[in-house]
Design an enzyme around this catalytic site. Structure first.
Site, short mmCIF file in Angstrom:
data_model
loop_
_atom_site.label_atom_id
_atom_site.label_comp_id
_atom_site.label_asym_id
_atom_site.label_seq_id
_atom_site.Cartn_x
_atom_site.Cartn_y
_atom_site.Cartn_z
N ASN A 55 0.54 -1.34 -0.54
CA ASN A 55 0.09 0.47 -0.07
C ASN A 55 0.44 1.09 -0.04
O ASN A 55 0.18 2.23 -0.37
CB ASN A 55 -0.94 0.06 1.47
CG ASN A 55 -0.35 -0.19 2.70
OD1 ASN A 55 0.81 -1.37 2.92
ND2 ASN A 55 -0.35 1.33 3.09
N SER A 98 -11.66 -5.01 -0.87
CA SER A 98 -11.78 -3.49 0.57
C SER A 98 -12.73 -2.91 -0.26
O SER A 98 -12.47 -2.27 -1.77
CB SER A 98 -11.27 -2.49 0.42
OG SER A 98 -11.60 -1.68 0.99
N CYS A 137 -4.18 4.91 7.42
CA CYS A 137 -4.11 4.40 8.58
C CYS A 137 -3.69 4.41 9.59
O CYS A 137 -3.33 4.58 10.75
CB CYS A 137 -4.19 2.76 8.27
SG CYS A 137 -5.83 2.12 7.57
#
Length: 395
Positions: free
Chosen positions: A157, A205, A334
Site C-alpha cells: 500500500n 476492500s 491508517c
C-alpha cells in the site's frame, strides 16, 4: 482528477465512488430496502437475492463461489478475521508459528501481535529487499510443519510492490501451511481471476476500487470455513462467520465496482495508468533537486503508485506547502499522524531521514495528463519555496 481547487493524487488511500456504482446503490436505500435476513416476505427475499448476486460478482473477480465470500466492514476487519479467526480456532494445535512480511499493513502487524501476546503463537517477520519483495530464500528456510499461516500482501500500500505470489504459494503449499493475502490494493493493479488457486484466504476492500467505504470481503476457501472462529457473534449470518445485518446497498456497490474492473478494457486501462504514472515520475525527477523513486521499477508496482523521496526535505513540509493545490500522503492513511518513520520504508533499508522525506503519490483512472503537468508544477513551486525559506530537514 480535480476536486475543487485540489488535484487528487491519493487514490491508494481511497478512491471516489464511481457514478455508475452510486447509481446502482441508490435504489437499495429507499426502494429495495428489506432486511436480507427477513425470510418471511418478498422484500426480504429480494434483498437476500441481491446480496447473493453481489457475492457471486465479487467471487468472479478472484475465481470464488458466492458462499466463499464473507462480507465485512472493510479490509481491516477481513484481515483480522483471517488471522485471529484462524489462530483462535487452531490454538493449542501443533502449528504454533505464523510468518508475516515486514511490510504488511498495520492491521496485519497489530493482529499478529495479538496472536503472539494473547494466544502464544510465535510470529516471525519476513525480510524484504530494497524493492519490497519478500526474500523467498528466507521464506523457504522458515517454513516447516509447525507453521500455521503465512500472510503476505499481494500489492504493497505504500510503495506498490507486486509480490511474486505464484512462487510464494509454491513454497507455502509444500510446507502444508495456509496462505492469506491482503488484496486491498490488488484489483486495480493485477488480474486476480486465478487468485483462489493461489491463496486460501484473501481480503478485499471496496473503497480502494471506486466503491463505497464501509464494506469489504474475506474470501475463505469452502473447506476452511469450519476452521475460522468468528470475531462478531449474533444471529449467525453468513454461515456463522460474521453475524450482523449485511448492508445490501454497500454490497451492491462493491459488486458494481468489481463488475467495472472485470470489463474487457480493464487491462488497457491499467497500462494507460502505468504510462501516466511513469510520465509523472519522470517529470518530477527532472526537477532540479535530488528526487528518487522508492520501491520497484514501474512494471513491477501498482500502476498508479509513485513513492518519491525528496532528499534534504521533510515530506510533511512539502505536503503542507502544497495545500490546497495537491492531495498526496506520507504513507498509509491508517497511520497518518503517527510521528514515526514508515515501517515499510525502514524495512526496505531507508534511514529515518530518507523515510521522512518520502511521499506517496497515487494516480487513478480519472487522473489526466493535464493533472500530471499541473501537479509537477505545484511540486516544483513547493520545493522552490521551501529551499528559499530554508525549511528542509532539521539539522
Amino acid at each position: 482528477m480535480r476536486i475543487g481547487q485540489t488535484i487528487y493524487l491519493d487514490h491508494q488511500a481511497t478512491t471516489p465512488v464511481d457514478s455508475r456504482v452510486f447509481a446502482k446503490m441508490s435504489p437499495f436505500y429507499a426502494e429495495t430496502f428489506g432486511n436480507p435476513h427477513s425470510a418471511d416476505h418478498v422484500l426480504g427475499w429480494e434483498s437476500s437475492q441481491s446480496m447473493e448476486t453481489a457475492a457471486a460478482t465479487i467471487g468472479e473477480l478472484i475465481g470464488a463461489d458466492d458462499d466463499e465470500i464473507i462480507f465485512t466492514s472493510g479490509a481491516t476487519e477481513a484481515n483480522n478475521l483471517a488471522l485471529l479467526g484462524l489462530g483462535r480456532r487452531a490454538a493449542g494445535g501443533g502449528r504454533r508459528r505464523v510468518l508475516v512480511s515486514a511490510t504488511e499493513h498495520k492491521c496485519i502487524l497489530a493482529a499478529s501481535r495479538v496472536l503472539s501476546e494473547q494466544l502464544g503463537y510465535e510470529v516471525q517477520y519476513l525480510p524484504v529487499d530494497a524493492q519490497g519483495f519478500v526474500d523467498l530464500a528466507v521464506l523457504e528456510q522458515e517454513l516447516s510443519k509447525d507453521v500455521l499461516l503465512v500472510s503476505i500482501a499481494l500489492v504493497n500500500n505504500e510503495i506498490g510492490t507486486i509480490q511474486d505470489i505464484s512462487a510464494i504459494t509454491e513454497l507455502v503449499r509444500a510446507s502444508g501451511a495456509l496462505l492469506h493475502c491482503d488484496g486491498a490494493q490488488a484489483p486495480c493493479a493485477i488480474d486476480m481471476r486465478a487468485m483462489t488457486t493461489l491463496a486460501d484466504l484473501l481480503s478485499l476492500s471496496a473503497h480502494k476500487i471506486y466503491g463505497p467505504k464501509g464494506i469489504g470481503a474475506l474470501y475463505v476457501r469452502r473447506d476452511l470455513q469450519a476452521h475460522i472462529e468468528p470475531l462478531i457473534y449474533g444471529g449467525g449470518q453468513q454461515g456463522n462467520l460474521r453475524s450482523g445485518t449485511v448492508p445490501v446497498p454497500l454490497c451492491v456497490g462493491m459488486a458494481e465496482a468489481v463488475r467495472l474492473l472485470n470489463l474487457a478494457h480493464s487491462q488497457s486501462e491499467r497500462e494507460e495508468l502505468r504510462k501516466r504514472t511513469a510520465k509523472f515520475i519522470g517529470r518530477v525527477q527532472d526537477l532540479p533537486w535530488q528526487i528518487h523513486l522508492n520501491g520497484p521499477e514501474i512494471s513491477r508496482r501498482h500502476p498508479g503508485n509513485a513513492n518519491l523521496r525528496f532528499d534534504g526535505f521533510e515530506a510533511d513540509n512539502i505536503l503542507r506547502v502544497l495545500q490546497p493545490g495537491l492531495a498526496a500522503s506520507t504513507g498509509s492513511a491508517c497511520t497518518s499522524g503517527i510521528p514515526e518513520p514508515s515501517h515499510v520504508m525502514r524495512a526496505i533499508g531507508l534511514t529515518a531521514d530518507q523515510a521522512n522525506s518520502s511521499i506517496r503519490f497515487s494516480l487513478g483512472r480519472e487522473t489526466t495528463s493535464e493533472n500530471v503537468e499541473e501537479a509537477v508544477a505545484l511540486i516544483g513551486d513547493a520545493l522552490g519555496r521551501l529551499s528559499r525559506a530554508d525549511l528542509r530537514q532539521p539539522a
